[in-house]
Motif scaffolding. Structure first.
Motif, mmCIF file in Angstrom:
data_model
loop_
_atom_site.group_PDB
_atom_site.id
_atom_site.type_symbol
_atom_site.label_atom_id
_atom_site.label_comp_id
_atom_site.label_asym_id
_atom_site.label_seq_id
_atom_site.Cartn_x
_atom_site.Cartn_y
_atom_site.Cartn_z
ATOM 1 N N ALA A 29 27.197 35.266 31.713
ATOM 2 C CA ALA A 29 28.645 35.578 30.731
ATOM 3 C C ALA A 29 29.289 36.197 31.773
ATOM 4 N N ALA A 30 30.691 35.866 31.103
ATOM 5 C CA ALA A 30 32.164 35.584 32.723
ATOM 6 C C ALA A 30 32.917 35.640 31.605
ATOM 7 N N SER A 31 34.697 36.383 32.124
ATOM 8 C CA SER A 31 35.617 36.340 31.427
ATOM 9 C C SER A 31 36.189 35.185 31.204
ATOM 10 N N GLY A 32 35.719 33.801 31.991
ATOM 11 C CA GLY A 32 36.595 33.078 31.467
ATOM 12 C C GLY A 32 37.806 32.432 32.662
ATOM 13 N N SER A 33 37.376 33.536 33.182
ATOM 14 C CA SER A 33 39.290 33.149 34.274
ATOM 15 C C SER A 33 38.669 32.006 34.916
ATOM 16 N N GLY A 81 29.413 37.614 21.462
ATOM 17 C CA GLY A 81 28.838 36.778 22.328
ATOM 18 C C GLY A 81 27.896 37.425 23.343
ATOM 19 N N LEU A 82 28.636 38.532 24.536
ATOM 20 C CA LEU A 82 28.658 38.840 25.614
ATOM 21 C C LEU A 82 27.211 40.115 25.329
ATOM 22 N N ILE A 83 27.155 40.901 24.471
ATOM 23 C CA ILE A 83 25.835 41.253 24.000
ATOM 24 C C ILE A 83 24.519 40.523 23.600
ATOM 25 N N VAL A 91 22.291 47.905 43.149
ATOM 26 C CA VAL A 91 22.076 46.360 43.215
ATOM 27 C C VAL A 91 23.601 47.630 44.162
ATOM 28 N N ASP A 92 24.332 48.135 44.003
ATOM 29 C CA ASP A 92 25.336 48.465 45.201
ATOM 30 C C ASP A 92 24.513 49.481 46.418
ATOM 31 N N SER A 93 25.287 48.730 47.492
ATOM 32 C CA SER A 93 24.375 48.845 48.372
ATOM 33 C C SER A 93 23.733 50.029 48.887
ATOM 34 N N SER A 108 29.263 36.219 35.989
ATOM 35 C CA SER A 108 28.197 35.381 36.739
ATOM 36 C C SER A 108 29.104 34.279 37.369
ATOM 37 N N THR A 109 31.226 35.018 37.500
ATOM 38 C CA THR A 109 31.288 33.866 38.068
ATOM 39 C C THR A 109 32.343 34.923 39.327
ATOM 40 N N GLY A 110 32.151 36.270 39.506
ATOM 41 C CA GLY A 110 32.690 37.057 40.220
ATOM 42 C C GLY A 110 31.600 37.283 41.582
ATOM 43 N N LYS A 144 29.062 49.678 38.700
ATOM 44 C CA LYS A 144 28.508 51.409 38.572
ATOM 45 C C LYS A 144 29.880 51.891 37.752
ATOM 46 N N GLU A 145 30.947 51.319 37.250
ATOM 47 C CA GLU A 145 32.311 51.696 36.003
ATOM 48 C C GLU A 145 30.937 52.654 34.703
ATOM 49 N N THR A 146 30.060 51.921 34.891
ATOM 50 C CA THR A 146 28.994 52.059 33.571
ATOM 51 C C THR A 146 28.383 52.914 33.498
ATOM 52 N N TRP A 163 33.331 43.355 54.131
ATOM 53 C CA TRP A 163 33.233 43.453 52.197
ATOM 54 C C TRP A 163 33.810 42.219 51.744
ATOM 55 N N SER A 164 33.240 40.669 51.213
ATOM 56 C CA SER A 164 34.302 39.844 50.636
ATOM 57 C C SER A 164 33.975 40.616 49.559
ATOM 58 N N MET A 165 34.929 40.989 48.386
ATOM 59 C CA MET A 165 34.841 41.707 47.089
ATOM 60 C C MET A 165 35.330 41.620 45.796
ATOM 61 N N VAL A 173 32.064 33.450 26.881
ATOM 62 C CA VAL A 173 32.806 33.918 27.608
ATOM 63 C C VAL A 173 33.695 34.250 26.276
ATOM 64 N N THR A 174 34.834 34.772 27.439
ATOM 65 C CA THR A 174 35.629 35.844 26.507
ATOM 66 C C THR A 174 36.653 35.549 25.159
ATOM 67 N N SER A 175 37.112 34.260 25.448
ATOM 68 C CA SER A 175 38.245 33.502 24.155
ATOM 69 C C SER A 175 37.101 33.148 23.870
ATOM 70 N N ALA A 180 27.124 43.236 36.404
ATOM 71 C CA ALA A 180 27.522 42.403 37.027
ATOM 72 C C ALA A 180 28.802 42.636 36.898
ATOM 73 N N ILE A 181 29.538 42.933 35.566
ATOM 74 C CA ILE A 181 30.747 42.557 35.269
ATOM 75 C C ILE A 181 32.072 43.500 35.624
ATOM 76 N N SER A 182 32.343 44.030 36.080
ATOM 77 C CA SER A 182 34.064 44.802 36.834
ATOM 78 C C SER A 182 34.166 45.664 35.594
ATOM 79 N N GLY A 183 34.108 47.325 36.028
ATOM 80 C CA GLY A 183 35.011 48.073 34.953
ATOM 81 C C GLY A 183 33.952 48.184 33.702
ATOM 82 N N ALA A 184 34.691 48.984 33.037
ATOM 83 C CA ALA A 184 33.975 49.725 31.792
ATOM 84 C C ALA A 184 33.199 49.022 30.890
ATOM 85 N N ALA A 185 33.537 47.433 31.058
ATOM 86 C CA ALA A 185 33.558 47.166 30.236
ATOM 87 C C ALA A 185 32.546 46.357 30.491
ATOM 88 N N GLY A 186 31.763 46.784 31.110
ATOM 89 C CA GLY A 186 30.228 46.255 31.019
ATOM 90 C C GLY A 186 29.435 47.451 31.013
#
Ligand code: NAD
Ligand code: MG
Length: 390
Positions: free
Chosen positions: A35-39, A84-86, A149-151, A10-12, A125-127, A202-204, A58-60, A100-106
């Protein structure tokens, strides 16, 4: 009918723009979990206050405890870690999960959502790159919608005419070329993270911004398109189109090409994924053709940007190779961002990882997670042992 949304990441960049779409239709969308990493904890707190989600992940554990003290109630539950993420991904109330998590963590939360019968608006997309076969099998098995969602993929999705699916010749993905398109090879070698992060259109988030600069992003999108549209790799074309006005195209056998055009604004494909099969009116900036002037096209330069070719090769080889490609790339991008390697080392590290890896024809989830992990460790080692040429 009100659509209830679970928003992972959500924070990305995509997360924030998803919330902007939600804000335009407050009676029709409701955020039920985030859900977000909390950074970006302050932003996450603002989101908790504004959207009052039932569940926040959150992650931690420590951050979760702090948030629980501040915002926890019988209406808002705060959770942490992978469990928690699940939980956020499978929450009963959600009709659709924005991945909308970044990377294979999604991967794990997205699979959990699919297996719980949720429709998915897929940005991550990494998923699909790391586990395309597995994800698509589960999508079919559960009968859920996987909405791009990828344009580029949203564009293709909208240009595929259902009654003409069998007469598609190819998919044409457009690429902006990124901020370093016109740099010479020697200039690329000294590019700083800040230069590589400055995308023209794009701002990403940081990871996808670097992927755009290496053209790995387009490579990941080729693999994403292969899985989403069941298209063979030799029927997926890439053309560089610096204005990012045509978001992608579908070429039919009779010579007709359908294109999707629009102002480059990720909120358009995000909204379409959330409202599909409907189109809702919005107040986004409209495209003015006379202001754009001209649309231009070029071939991607694979000598300067070998990541695109590496992705095609890994996709064609299939099996576990895309998992290796993705994991090595994630590590290499992170090392570049931390100033530990140079820009041109990124594709070198990915190539090394692909060379060294074995093959698993039809990988299970366990295989994928294991190879993802070992590739990350080995890629860091290649660097720390000085195995790439300076
Ligand atoms: P970002 O880095 O801006 O945001 C990532 C979000 O995921 C953040 O909220 C972060 O807190 C969260 N996150 C990261 N790791 C996590 C973890 N382990 N557990 C829980 N949350 C975690 O990234 P972004 O630019 O929004 O991109 C997100 C995804 O969408 C990527 O896969 C990217 O390729 C794809 N995408 C992005 C764009 C874009 O315009 N930004 C366009 C197309 C596709
Ligand atoms: Mg894209």
């Amino acid at each position: 009918m009100q659509k209830n949304i679970s928003l992972l990441g959500s924070t990305g960049s995509i997360g924030i723009q998803t919330l902007q779409v939600v804000d335009m239709f407050p009676d029709r969308f409701k955020i039920v979990s985030i859900a977000a990493s909390g950074s970006k904890i302050e932003l996450l707190e603002e989101q908790i206050i504004k959207y009052k989600p039932k569940l926040v992940s959150v992650t931690s554990e420590e951050s979760a405890k702090r948030l629980q003290t501040k915002y926890g109630s019988k209406h808002t539950k705060i959770v942490s870690g992978l469990d928690g993420l699940i939980e956020a991904a499978v929450i009963d109330d959600a009709n659709i999960v924005v991945a909308a998590i970044s990377g294979a963590a999604g991967l794990i939360p997205t699979l959990a959502a699919i297996n719980n019968g949720k429709d998915i608006a897929l940005a991550n997309k990494e998923t699909l790159v790391t586990a395309g076969s597995l994800v698509m099998n589960n999508v079919k098995l559960k009968g859920v919608r996987l909405l791009p969602v990828d344009s580029e993929h949203s564009a293709v999705f909208q240009c595929v005419v259902p009654e003409h699916v069998n007469t598609i010749e190819s998919i044409i993905l457009t690429a902006s070329g990124g901020p370093l398109k016109d740099h010479s090879l020697s200039r690329l070698d000294s590019v700083t993270p800040n230069e590589a992060l400055k995308h023209p259109n794009w701002s990403m988030g940081n990871k996808i911004s670097i992927d755009s600069a290496t053209l790995m992003n387009k490579g990941l999108e080729v693999i994403e398109a292969h899985w989403l549209f069941g298209m063979a790799y030799n029927r997926i074309e890439v053309v560089v189109h610096p204005q990012s006005i045509i978001h992608s195209m579908v070429r039919y056998k009779d010579g007709s090409i359908l294109a999707h055009l629009g102002f480059p604004d990720m909120r358009i494909p995000i909204q379409y994924a959330l409202t599909y099969p409907e189109r809702w009116e919005n107040k986004f900036k409209q495209l003015d053709f006379t202001a754009v002037g001209s649309l231009t096209f070029e071939k991607p330069d694979l000598r300067k940007f070998p990541s695109l070719q590496l992705a095609y090769d890994a996709g064609i080889e299939g099996g576990i190779k895309p998992t290796v490609l993705n994991a090595a790339n994630e590590v290499a991008v992170e090392m570049f961002l931390r100033g530990k390697i140079r820009f041109l080392h990124i594709p070198m590290l990915v190539e090394k990882a692909l060379e060294k890896s074995g093959q698993i024809a039809d990988p299970s989830l366990e295989d994928i997670l294991e190879v993802d992990k070992s590739t990350r460790i080995e890629t860091e080692n290649v660097f720390s042992k000085g195995l790439i040429n300076e």
